[in-house]
Design a protein around this motif. Sequence first.
Motif, PDB file in Angstrom:
ATOM      1  N   LEU A  64       0.826  -1.207   0.000  1.00  0.00           N
ATOM      2  CA  LEU A  64       0.000   0.000   0.000  1.00  0.00           C
ATOM      3  C   LEU A  64       0.860   1.257   0.000  1.00  0.00           C
ATOM      4  O   LEU A  64       0.549   2.245  -0.664  1.00  0.00           O
ATOM      5  N   THR A  98      -6.977   4.142 -10.285  1.00  0.00           N
ATOM      6  CA  THR A  98      -7.844   3.952  -9.127  1.00  0.00           C
ATOM      7  C   THR A  98      -7.001   3.649  -7.899  1.00  0.00           C
ATOM      8  O   THR A  98      -5.899   3.105  -7.996  1.00  0.00           O
ATOM      9  N   ARG A  99      -7.553   3.950  -6.732  1.00  0.00           N
ATOM     10  CA  ARG A  99      -6.827   3.751  -5.490  1.00  0.00           C
ATOM     11  C   ARG A  99      -6.751   2.273  -5.136  1.00  0.00           C
ATOM     12  O   ARG A  99      -7.751   1.559  -5.176  1.00  0.00           O
ATOM     13  N   THR A 100      -5.560   1.805  -4.820  1.00  0.00           N
ATOM     14  CA  THR A 100      -5.356   0.413  -4.445  1.00  0.00           C
ATOM     15  C   THR A 100      -5.697   0.221  -2.972  1.00  0.00           C
ATOM     16  O   THR A 100      -5.303   1.015  -2.126  1.00  0.00           O
ATOM     17  N   THR A 101      -6.435  -0.856  -2.670  1.00  0.00           N
ATOM     18  CA  THR A 101      -6.813  -1.145  -1.288  1.00  0.00           C
ATOM     19  C   THR A 101      -6.162  -2.442  -0.824  1.00  0.00           C
ATOM     20  O   THR A 101      -5.683  -3.246  -1.630  1.00  0.00           O
ATOM     21  N   ALA A 102      -6.155  -2.634   0.494  1.00  0.00           N
ATOM     22  CA  ALA A 102      -5.569  -3.847   1.067  1.00  0.00           C
ATOM     23  C   ALA A 102      -6.314  -5.096   0.603  1.00  0.00           C
ATOM     24  O   ALA A 102      -5.705  -6.135   0.331  1.00  0.00           O
ATOM     25  N   GLN A 104      -7.884  -5.514  -2.251  1.00  0.00           N
ATOM     26  CA  GLN A 104      -7.537  -5.791  -3.644  1.00  0.00           C
ATOM     27  C   GLN A 104      -6.208  -6.535  -3.734  1.00  0.00           C
ATOM     28  O   GLN A 104      -6.069  -7.504  -4.483  1.00  0.00           O
TER      29      GLN A 104
END
Length: 255
Positions: A64, A98-102, A104
Amino acid sequence: GAAVNLTLVTPEKAIKLAANDFFRHHLSKDGKKLTLLREMLAGCGAGTCQVIVTTPMEMLKIQLQDAGRIAAQKKLMAAQAQLSSSSVAGAAEPAVGTRTTAMQITRELLRSKGIAGLYKGLGATLLRDVPFSIVYFPLFANLNKLGQKDPNVKAPFYVSFLSGCVAGSTAAVAVNPCDVIKTRLQSLQRGVNEDTYSGILDCAKKIWQKEGPTAFLKGAYCRALVIAPLFGIAQVVYFIGIAEFLLDMLPKRRA
């Protein structure tokens, strides 16, 4: 990575401190004072237990925190491509990432590599955290004893705090080369012109050859500044018995 980092810190410190006490207790069953070797063995056991539990969270934290760097590089490359094709009518605008999430990252790792994907860099993490605990716990115990007027009475809270700060920062700087290697190995995506590594030795060799020995001390100062208050506060909370106080407040089960 703030949320993952917060989730990681609590169990990491709790496991380390509790496991160290467990091993110290069992290594001193004869009632004798622990030798330096046994203190180091207790620290080794504590570091190993902590790594096995927290490595997946450490992996997610790094991914992240690394996502911003990769996104910035992609944005720069897209801007350069747009400038080079600016003479072409109707050139497309670069896509917004796009925002990367945990979640994902976790799903992608489990889908592509299974559980082993969450433990990428386990060897390097062991190489960092086990020596850290071997240095930290004996050093803290001996520094903390200096503030004890009576062996049967706990040291004042400020002594535990300062001992945790000194021992934590010392251990952090000592194992910083291992932390640099671990971080490089656990980066899933590489930036432009960045090396890929096949293992710990390959990573160490390439860093030494291309960046020089000082690269292994990158971030040592910042890491020491972070670790010092972190372990100082953790030791104060642990040694003044806040956990025991909270547990005593829980309703007791009737016999």
